[in-house]
Design a protein around this motif. Sequence first.
Motif, PDB file in Angstrom:
ATOM      1  N   GLU A  50      31.332  33.080  43.516  1.00 42.56           N
ATOM      2  CA  GLU A  50      31.492  34.102  42.473  1.00 42.56           C
ATOM      3  C   GLU A  50      32.578  35.100  42.863  1.00 42.56           C
ATOM      4  O   GLU A  50      32.699  35.479  44.026  1.00 42.56           O
ATOM      5  CB  GLU A  50      30.173  34.855  42.253  1.00 42.56           C
ATOM      6  N   ASP A  51      33.339  35.541  41.869  1.00 40.68           N
ATOM      7  CA  ASP A  51      34.323  36.596  42.081  1.00 40.68           C
ATOM      8  C   ASP A  51      33.591  37.925  42.278  1.00 40.68           C
ATOM      9  O   ASP A  51      32.489  38.104  41.760  1.00 40.68           O
ATOM     10  CB  ASP A  51      35.261  36.666  40.865  1.00 40.68           C
ATOM     11  N   GLU A  52      34.201  38.853  42.994  1.00 37.95           N
ATOM     12  CA  GLU A  52      33.586  40.149  43.252  1.00 37.95           C
ATOM     13  C   GLU A  52      33.231  40.887  41.958  1.00 37.95           C
ATOM     14  O   GLU A  52      32.286  41.649  41.896  1.00 37.95           O
ATOM     15  CB  GLU A  52      34.500  41.036  44.110  1.00 37.95           C
ATOM     16  N   SER A  53      34.016  40.653  40.891  1.00 40.42           N
ATOM     17  CA  SER A  53      33.790  41.333  39.611  1.00 40.42           C
ATOM     18  C   SER A  53      32.555  40.800  38.897  1.00 40.42           C
ATOM     19  O   SER A  53      32.040  41.445  37.986  1.00 40.42           O
ATOM     20  CB  SER A  53      35.008  41.143  38.701  1.00 40.42           C
ATOM     21  N   THR A  57      34.286  32.674  38.660  1.00 35.14           N
ATOM     22  CA  THR A  57      34.453  32.282  40.057  1.00 35.14           C
ATOM     23  C   THR A  57      35.748  32.844  40.635  1.00 35.14           C
ATOM     24  O   THR A  57      36.705  33.121  39.912  1.00 35.14           O
ATOM     25  CB  THR A  57      34.461  30.745  40.212  1.00 35.14           C
ATOM     26  N   LYS A  58      35.733  32.988  41.946  1.00 31.29           N
ATOM     27  CA  LYS A  58      36.924  33.453  42.657  1.00 31.29           C
ATOM     28  C   LYS A  58      38.071  32.462  42.451  1.00 31.29           C
ATOM     29  O   LYS A  58      39.221  32.868  42.271  1.00 31.29           O
ATOM     30  CB  LYS A  58      36.589  33.611  44.144  1.00 31.29           C
ATOM     31  N   TYR A  61      39.677  32.910  39.025  1.00 32.25           N
ATOM     32  CA  TYR A  61      40.455  34.148  39.032  1.00 32.25           C
ATOM     33  C   TYR A  61      41.787  33.949  39.756  1.00 32.25           C
ATOM     34  O   TYR A  61      42.848  34.300  39.253  1.00 32.25           O
ATOM     35  CB  TYR A  61      39.642  35.265  39.701  1.00 32.25           C
ATOM     36  N   ARG A  62      41.712  33.361  40.943  1.00 34.43           N
ATOM     37  CA  ARG A  62      42.940  33.146  41.733  1.00 34.43           C
ATOM     38  C   ARG A  62      43.883  32.166  41.036  1.00 34.43           C
ATOM     39  O   ARG A  62      45.104  32.343  41.062  1.00 34.43           O
ATOM     40  CB  ARG A  62      42.574  32.631  43.127  1.00 34.43           C
TER      41      ARG A  62
END
Length: 89
Positions: A50-53, A57-58, A61-62
């Motif tokens: 999971e992405d920090e937000s 997912t991270k 996002y990346r």
Amino acid sequence: MKKAYFPTNAILEDAILDALKKLGGVADVPAINTTLIETLQLPKEVVELEDESGLGTKLDYRLRWCRTNLKAKGKIENVKRGTWRLVSE
């Protein structure tokens, strides 16, 4: 537990370009991501991290940022929402 290796943006950008080449030069985001995940042999824990937000997912996002960077470099273009094409060099 060993922390899963997360690829750098440079590795992800190269993998996006490779995925687009494998997919005939134009593809939608899900096809690009699936091909990239298979090519880099990313483990499930990296793919599902999971992405920090908390907004996905991270990896997703990346990859969005990597596509934006590749577009700025003139290597890919957005054909329509969610579909990308390699720019001929």
